[in-house]
Design a protein around this motif. Structure first.
Motif, PDB file in Angstrom:
ATOM      1  N   LEU A 268       1.953   7.883  -5.710  1.00 49.15           N
ATOM      2  CA  LEU A 268       0.508   7.638  -5.779  1.00 49.15           C
ATOM      3  C   LEU A 268       0.226   6.165  -6.068  1.00 49.15           C
ATOM      4  N   LEU A 269       1.057   5.572  -6.927  1.00 51.09           N
ATOM      5  CA  LEU A 269       0.882   4.167  -7.290  1.00 51.09           C
ATOM      6  C   LEU A 269       1.030   3.281  -6.054  1.00 51.09           C
ATOM      7  N   ILE A 270       2.067   3.559  -5.276  1.00 49.46           N
ATOM      8  CA  ILE A 270       2.307   2.752  -4.076  1.00 49.46           C
ATOM      9  C   ILE A 270       1.171   2.935  -3.060  1.00 49.46           C
ATOM     10  N   SER A 271       0.738   4.184  -2.866  1.00 46.68           N
ATOM     11  CA  SER A 271      -0.338   4.386  -1.888  1.00 46.68           C
ATOM     12  C   SER A 271      -1.659   3.801  -2.387  1.00 46.68           C
ATOM     13  N   ALA A 272      -1.857   3.781  -3.715  1.00 45.25           N
ATOM     14  CA  ALA A 272      -3.091   3.193  -4.257  1.00 45.25           C
ATOM     15  C   ALA A 272      -3.152   1.697  -3.977  1.00 45.25           C
ATOM     16  N   ILE A 273      -2.003   1.034  -4.029  1.00 46.35           N
ATOM     17  CA  ILE A 273      -1.982  -0.406  -3.757  1.00 46.35           C
ATOM     18  C   ILE A 273      -2.390  -0.669  -2.307  1.00 46.35           C
TER      19      ILE A 273
ATOM     20  N   LEU B  69       2.876  -8.930  -6.693  1.00 44.78           N
ATOM     21  CA  LEU B  69       3.513  -8.618  -7.977  1.00 44.78           C
ATOM     22  C   LEU B  69       3.353  -7.140  -8.306  1.00 44.78           C
ATOM     23  N   LEU B  70       2.120  -6.644  -8.112  1.00 47.56           N
ATOM     24  CA  LEU B  70       1.836  -5.237  -8.369  1.00 47.56           C
ATOM     25  C   LEU B  70       2.698  -4.334  -7.489  1.00 47.56           C
ATOM     26  N   ALA B  71       2.782  -4.716  -6.196  1.00 45.85           N
ATOM     27  CA  ALA B  71       3.562  -3.920  -5.257  1.00 45.85           C
ATOM     28  C   ALA B  71       5.033  -3.913  -5.655  1.00 45.85           C
ATOM     29  N   ALA B  72       5.531  -5.072  -6.097  1.00 47.11           N
ATOM     30  CA  ALA B  72       6.926  -5.155  -6.528  1.00 47.11           C
ATOM     31  C   ALA B  72       7.163  -4.268  -7.738  1.00 47.11           C
ATOM     32  N   ALA B  73       6.228  -4.319  -8.706  1.00 46.14           N
ATOM     33  CA  ALA B  73       6.350  -3.499  -9.908  1.00 46.14           C
ATOM     34  C   ALA B  73       6.330  -2.015  -9.536  1.00 46.14           C
ATOM     35  N   ALA B  74       5.438  -1.663  -8.598  1.00 43.44           N
ATOM     36  CA  ALA B  74       5.324  -0.265  -8.189  1.00 43.44           C
ATOM     37  C   ALA B  74       6.600   0.205  -7.500  1.00 43.44           C
ATOM     38  N   THR B  75       7.178  -0.666  -6.659  1.00 45.46           N
ATOM     39  CA  THR B  75       8.407  -0.305  -5.962  1.00 45.46           C
ATOM     40  C   THR B  75       9.545  -0.111  -6.965  1.00 45.46           C
ATOM     41  N   ALA B  76       9.624  -1.011  -7.942  1.00 46.67           N
ATOM     42  CA  ALA B  76      10.643  -0.890  -8.983  1.00 46.67           C
ATOM     43  C   ALA B  76      10.480   0.433  -9.731  1.00 46.67           C
ATOM     44  N   PHE B  77       9.237   0.736 -10.103  1.00 45.74           N
ATOM     45  CA  PHE B  77       8.901   1.982 -10.789  1.00 45.74           C
ATOM     46  C   PHE B  77       9.340   3.187  -9.960  1.00 45.74           C
ATOM     47  N   PHE B  78       9.093   3.086  -8.645  1.00 44.92           N
ATOM     48  CA  PHE B  78       9.454   4.159  -7.724  1.00 44.92           C
ATOM     49  C   PHE B  78      10.957   4.413  -7.752  1.00 44.92           C
ATOM     50  N   PHE B  79      11.745   3.316  -7.709  1.00 44.23           N
ATOM     51  CA  PHE B  79      13.196   3.495  -7.664  1.00 44.23           C
ATOM     52  C   PHE B  79      13.781   3.902  -9.010  1.00 44.23           C
ATOM     53  N   ILE B  80      13.191   3.360 -10.099  1.00 35.41           N
ATOM     54  CA  ILE B  80      13.697   3.706 -11.431  1.00 35.41           C
ATOM     55  C   ILE B  80      13.474   5.194 -11.722  1.00 35.41           C
TER      56      ILE B  80
END
Lengths: 125, 178
Positions: B140-145, A18-29
């Motif tokens: 950074l968020l992605i690499s932290a995960i 879930l966290l990874a999905a949220a982070a990926t979404a954040f990345f693209f947004i």
């Protein structure tokens, strides 16, 4: 494999996913986009020291008072030289899209690409 | 072995491990693998171990030692960045270890890695006087995960082994090994 030896429970794996999905979404947004009339704003310790229009035709090598060298070529701008130990600023590479930024924390220097309207800021998405 | 002696010895070992891990990490050529500004954060394994086995003050002390070491070897900015990230992530991991029973090492590793980056971005923003540093947040968020999951998993694998060793030492003592 018994419970004791498992590295992660399904619940934990789900949490991570879930966290990874949220982070990926954040990345693209928050992904920057190319825009006409973009301006590179160079600040040192919060103070704007120079603005470079990315549509400017002439290439430029900018040397700041703190010794940092910034390169502008082909509508792209980035750190070229800095006295900092980690060179994170140089490794960040060349910027050309609105919302992109590169920072050299030891030298207090930031390059950020801003759009035409000066009141757009990158965290208000 | 007396409890306090054990704790002091473990604290010394964990501090040393934290420093060695951060030095070893700096030898690995990360450019190309990791985005600029991101780090593997292996020394967090030692901090997390301290947070679970020695408690909050010891974990914070190791964080401070790490920051001092960064200051001596890589300069003042590195020290402030290490400190801001370290203090926040140590606080977060300790609270998670203390108040969540079922969360597990991997999610705690991930959340403490994220808070490490958050603390660093905050300090970087203050140091450069610009919120533009937040441009580094998504990568950074992605690499932290990823790195947090790795450190958490390593800890999950290592802790039972260490506990076994400690128990063996204790039973040796009870058999008259003093």
């Amino acid at each position: 494999m018994n419970e004791q030896r498992k590295l992660a429970s399904p619940l934990q794996a789900l949490l991570i996913l879930l966290l990874a999905a949220a982070a990926t979404a954040f990345f693209f947004i928050t992904r920057p986009d190319r825009q006409d009339g973009a301006v590179a704003v160079i600040t040192v310790k919060g103070r704007v020291v120079k603005e470079v229009s990315l549509s400017a035709a002439e290439d430029e090598l900018i040397t700041l008072d703190n010794g940092v060298v910034i390169e502008f070529t082909d509508g792209k701008i980035g750190f070229k030289e800095s006295g900092c130990p980690d060179k994170i600023c140089i490794r960040t590479g060349m910027l050309s899209k609105v919302g992109e930024s590169a920072a050299c924390v030891p030298e207090g220097t930031v390059i950020s690409i801003e759009g035409k309207a000066p009141d757009i800021d990158i965290i208000s998405y | 072995m007396k409890k306090t002696t054990y704790k002091i010895a473990l604290f010394g070992i964990l501090s040393a491990v934290a420093l060695v891990l951060s030095v070893l990490e700096s030898f690995i050529p990360w450019s190309g693998v990791m985005p600029p500004g991101a780090k593997a954060g292996f020394s967090n394994i030692a901090t997390m171990f301290a947070a679970t086995s020695l408690g909050f003050p010891a974990a914070m002390a190791i964080t401070l030692i790490k920051a001092l070491f960064a200051g001596v070897t890589r300069g003042f900015t590195a020290m402030l960045m290490s400190l801001s990230g370290g203090v926040l992530s140590t606080a977060v991991m300790y609270l998670l270890f203390k108040h969540t029973k079922r969360m597990g090492y991997m999610p705690i590793g991930v959340l403490s890695a994220i808070s490490h980056n958050a603390g660093q971005l905050l300090a970087a923003g203050v140091l450069v006087g610009s919120k533009a540093v937040l441009g580094y947040a998504p990568v950074l968020l992605i690499s932290a995960i990823v790195t947090g999951a790795v450190t958490g998993t390593v800890l999950r694998a290592v802790i039972p082994a260490i506990n076994k060793t400690v128990n063996n030492m204790n039973s040796y003592e009870h058999k008259g090994g003093r």
